[in-house]
Motif scaffolding. Structure first.
Motif, mmCIF file in Angstrom:
data_model
loop_
_atom_site.group_PDB
_atom_site.id
_atom_site.type_symbol
_atom_site.label_atom_id
_atom_site.label_comp_id
_atom_site.label_asym_id
_atom_site.label_seq_id
_atom_site.Cartn_x
_atom_site.Cartn_y
_atom_site.Cartn_z
ATOM 1 N N VAL A 28 6.282 -3.036 14.487
ATOM 2 C CA VAL A 28 7.014 -1.934 13.873
ATOM 3 C C VAL A 28 8.423 -1.797 14.435
ATOM 4 O O VAL A 28 9.321 -1.246 13.784
ATOM 5 N N VAL A 29 8.639 -2.300 15.637
ATOM 6 C CA VAL A 29 9.926 -2.124 16.306
ATOM 7 C C VAL A 29 11.006 -3.040 15.717
ATOM 8 O O VAL A 29 12.203 -2.745 15.813
ATOM 9 N N SER A 30 10.606 -4.149 15.079
ATOM 10 C CA SER A 30 11.573 -5.173 14.675
ATOM 11 C C SER A 30 12.688 -4.626 13.793
ATOM 12 O O SER A 30 13.868 -4.952 13.987
ATOM 13 N N THR A 31 12.350 -3.788 12.813
ATOM 14 C CA THR A 31 13.361 -3.306 11.887
ATOM 15 C C THR A 31 14.211 -2.178 12.466
ATOM 16 O O THR A 31 15.204 -1.785 11.861
ATOM 17 N N SER A 32 13.838 -1.646 13.611
ATOM 18 C CA SER A 32 14.628 -0.573 14.230
ATOM 19 C C SER A 32 15.495 -1.080 15.381
ATOM 20 O O SER A 32 16.253 -0.310 15.969
ATOM 21 N N LEU A 33 15.412 -2.382 15.698
ATOM 22 C CA LEU A 33 16.095 -2.902 16.882
ATOM 23 C C LEU A 33 17.604 -2.727 16.808
ATOM 24 O O LEU A 33 18.251 -2.358 17.788
ATOM 25 N N ALA A 34 18.184 -3.024 15.647
ATOM 26 C CA ALA A 34 19.636 -2.912 15.524
ATOM 27 C C ALA A 34 20.099 -1.480 15.751
ATOM 28 O O ALA A 34 21.106 -1.229 16.433
ATOM 29 N N THR A 35 19.366 -0.506 15.221
ATOM 30 C CA THR A 35 19.710 0.900 15.410
ATOM 31 C C THR A 35 19.560 1.302 16.869
ATOM 32 O O THR A 35 20.421 1.989 17.438
ATOM 33 N N GLY A 139 -10.475 -7.197 14.374
ATOM 34 C CA GLY A 139 -9.418 -8.199 14.260
ATOM 35 C C GLY A 139 -8.509 -7.991 13.071
ATOM 36 O O GLY A 139 -7.395 -8.518 13.039
ATOM 37 N N ALA A 140 -8.950 -7.224 12.070
ATOM 38 C CA ALA A 140 -8.111 -6.955 10.903
ATOM 39 C C ALA A 140 -6.883 -6.133 11.264
ATOM 40 O O ALA A 140 -5.915 -6.093 10.497
ATOM 41 N N ALA A 141 -6.895 -5.485 12.433
ATOM 42 C CA ALA A 141 -5.757 -4.660 12.838
ATOM 43 C C ALA A 141 -4.480 -5.482 12.930
ATOM 44 O O ALA A 141 -3.395 -5.005 12.553
ATOM 45 N N PHE A 142 -4.582 -6.718 13.406
ATOM 46 C CA PHE A 142 -3.381 -7.535 13.620
ATOM 47 C C PHE A 142 -2.698 -7.932 12.310
ATOM 48 O O PHE A 142 -1.503 -7.682 12.138
ATOM 49 N N PRO A 143 -3.402 -8.546 11.341
ATOM 50 C CA PRO A 143 -2.715 -8.875 10.088
ATOM 51 C C PRO A 143 -2.226 -7.657 9.324
ATOM 52 O O PRO A 143 -1.163 -7.703 8.686
ATOM 53 N N ILE A 144 -2.981 -6.557 9.372
ATOM 54 C CA ILE A 144 -2.507 -5.341 8.690
ATOM 55 C C ILE A 144 -1.219 -4.847 9.331
ATOM 56 O O ILE A 144 -0.277 -4.437 8.641
ATOM 57 N N ALA A 145 -1.158 -4.907 10.668
ATOM 58 C CA ALA A 145 0.059 -4.476 11.364
ATOM 59 C C ALA A 145 1.245 -5.355 11.001
ATOM 60 O O ALA A 145 2.379 -4.880 10.871
ATOM 61 N N ILE A 148 2.438 -4.237 7.324
ATOM 62 C CA ILE A 148 3.089 -2.945 7.093
ATOM 63 C C ILE A 148 4.056 -2.555 8.197
ATOM 64 O O ILE A 148 4.869 -1.648 8.002
ATOM 65 N N GLY A 149 4.000 -3.234 9.354
ATOM 66 C CA GLY A 149 4.812 -2.825 10.498
ATOM 67 C C GLY A 149 6.306 -2.784 10.224
ATOM 68 O O GLY A 149 6.957 -1.737 10.406
#
Length: 498
Positions: A28-35, A139-145, A148-149
């Motif tokens: 989830v952090v990837s798209t907020s890094l620049a900000t 284990g489904a938590a990882f691909p779902i994250a 949508i992350g």
């Protein structure tokens, strides 16, 4: 006696929730890094917000796995969840980049505990036959994250501010903690070690940190001497670690595990997941933007198809393995699909309709998902119950190390290959998809051919890795998953009197 169906469902909900939080914070952090970098004024240290988290979650795996066996998986799980919530709060309040990186390191450490102990607890409260189904759900938590992350992170950053990327964990995690206090049983603990392997843990941590730094610097191509020095330290450290573990009375990573064929084959399959798929996923958008001349948004469809296939394969094989008791066939089919799909990717000419590589990479994802969680469940059944945490940590560790090293190697190969073949007038250090899409059509075609030729050997090498996985899958022993009940969880009073 086993857990009641209701309590088992509550337990799975709790474990899935916290596993999802840990996995989501990685994406989830990837798209907020620049900000984040802009507001804290530290663009040059931006990557360490991600690297610090990944590094901490990797190096702590064997330590937390051993502690889970000794102190009890419930204690480590609840402690990790409490630390994760505190670290999330601290991330949001960060006033400078150093504060944020330190809080992210703490988050990564606790995330490793959540991931490991979720798998360990499931192993301790289910039979071998039941385990693949529940392990697939966790284990489904990882691909779902992954799915949508990035979108969720961007939406939260745009509407609420980057701090809420971290603070959103607090209410969800607090609810999961309340549920976990009731749902997670008190489990039997292993005997207290007479000598905890402090030397092994310290040397392993140092060696792995040096390895991650080495591959990170090598990918940047500007820190050659530093990368070489880090590789040397890492190599010497791992040799020393091997010597320590051979002599330690109670090693943190028991090397005799690998004399067991199931564990050795399972470790190889786990490493291939990291090397063969996780490593290439990050580079697929760039490949399609350059070779297929798509937009950034459209290029994300192929990784989405890959992860969606992984999710389907994971859930389907978990259900089938629990229903039939058979497990060996799924890694064989999965690695074969992965090898075939990546080989086809190497042969696809650039410019085909995007749905073609989407189907191909979706097949690779489905093949990988076919044994991603299943192999953890199978390997857990091959180790003594008193060392469930340790073997679970080992299997996760080889996957993460394989992914980290292969990602850096692929990044370096792509960077060097493209730079060497670019036509005059184009600089690899400033080359962007937007720039390429604005040049003359013949130059666009030339760049597309360059990226296609550079990625072709990468896809072939990854297909070869999956081919090795086919051999490892065939070497898994024949057999069926056992229906024998697990030891009964201890009650609170029994735990206190123990």
């Amino acid at each position: 006696m086993p857990l009641s169906p209701l309590r088992l469902r509550l337990l799975v909900i709790s474990l899935l929730t916290v596993s999802f939080l840990g996995a989501l914070d990685h994406t989830v952090v990837s798209t907020s890094l620049a900000t984040v970098a802009g507001e804290l004024g530290a663009l040059q240290l931006m990557s360490w917000v991600v690297v610090g988290y990944t590094l901490a979650s990797t190096v702590l795996l064997p330590v937390l796995g051993k502690l889970g066996d000794v102190l009890g998986a419930r204690r480590i799980f609840l402690g990790s969840l409490a630390v994760f919530l505190a670290a999330s709060l601290a991330c949001g309040f960060a006033q400078n980049i150093t504060w944020l990186i330190a809080a992210r390191v703490l988050q990564g450490m606790s995330s490793a505990g959540l991931q490991l102990m979720s798998q360990t607890i499931i192993a301790r409260v289910t039979t071998q036959r039941e385990r693949p189904r529940y392990m697939a759900i966790i284990g489904a938590a990882f691909p779902i994250a992954i799915l949508i992350g990035p979108v969720l992170g961007g939406a939260i950053t745009d509407n609420w501010g980057w701090q809420w990327v971290f603070w959103i964990n607090i209410p969800v995690g607090a609810a999961a903690l309340g549920l976990a206090l009731t749902a997670v049983p008190h489990l039997e603990r292993g005997p207290a070690p007479r000598h905890f392997d402090v030397a092994g843990a310290a040397v392993f941590t140092m060696s792995l940190v040096a390895l991650v730094l080495a591959v990170t610097w090598a990918a940047e191509r500007t820190a050659g001497p530093a990368a070489a020095a880090a590789f040397a330290v890492s190599a010497a450290g791992f040799v020393f670690f091997f010597v320590i573990e051979r002599r330690a009375p109670e090693p943190i990573v028991p090397l005799d595990f690998f004399a067991n064929r199931t564990i050795a084959a399972g470790a190889a399959l786990s490493a291939i997941i990291g090397v063969g798929l996780f490593s290439i996923t990050a580079y697929l958008p760039t490949y399609f933007q350059m070779a297929y001349q798509t937009t950034a948004t459209v290029s994300g469809l192929v990784p989405i198809a890959t992860v969606f296939g992984m999710l389907i394969g994971n859930l389907l094989t978990g259900w089938l393995a629990s229903r039939t008791g058979r497990y060996r066939i799924f890694p064989i089919i999965g690695t074969s699909l992965g090898a075939a799909g990546l080989f086809v990717m190497a042969l696809l000419p650039a410019g085909l309709p995007l749905w073609v590589p989407m189907i191909v990479m979706g097949t690779v994802g489905m093949g990988t998902g076919a044994f991603m969680s299943l192999i953890v469940a199978v390997v857990q059944g091959a180790a003594p119950a008193s060392q469930t945490g340790t073997i679970t940590a080992t299997i996760n560790l080889v996957r993460q190390v394989g992914s980290t090293v292969a990602t850096a190697v692929i990044g370096g190969a792509i960077g060097f290959g493209v730079a060497a073949m670019l036509p005059a007038g184009l600089d690899a250090s400033t080359l962007t998809p937007h720039l390429v899409h604005g040049v003359a059509p013949e130059v666009q075609t030339q760049v597309a051919q360059i990226y296609s030729s550079v990625f072709t050997p990468v896809f072939i090498a990854l297909a070869a890795a999956y081919a090795v996985g086919i051999i490892a899958a065939v070497l898994l022993p024949h057999g069926r998953l056992s229906d024998e009940p697990v030891p009964a969880p201890l009650t609170t009073s029994e735990t206190l009197s123990a």
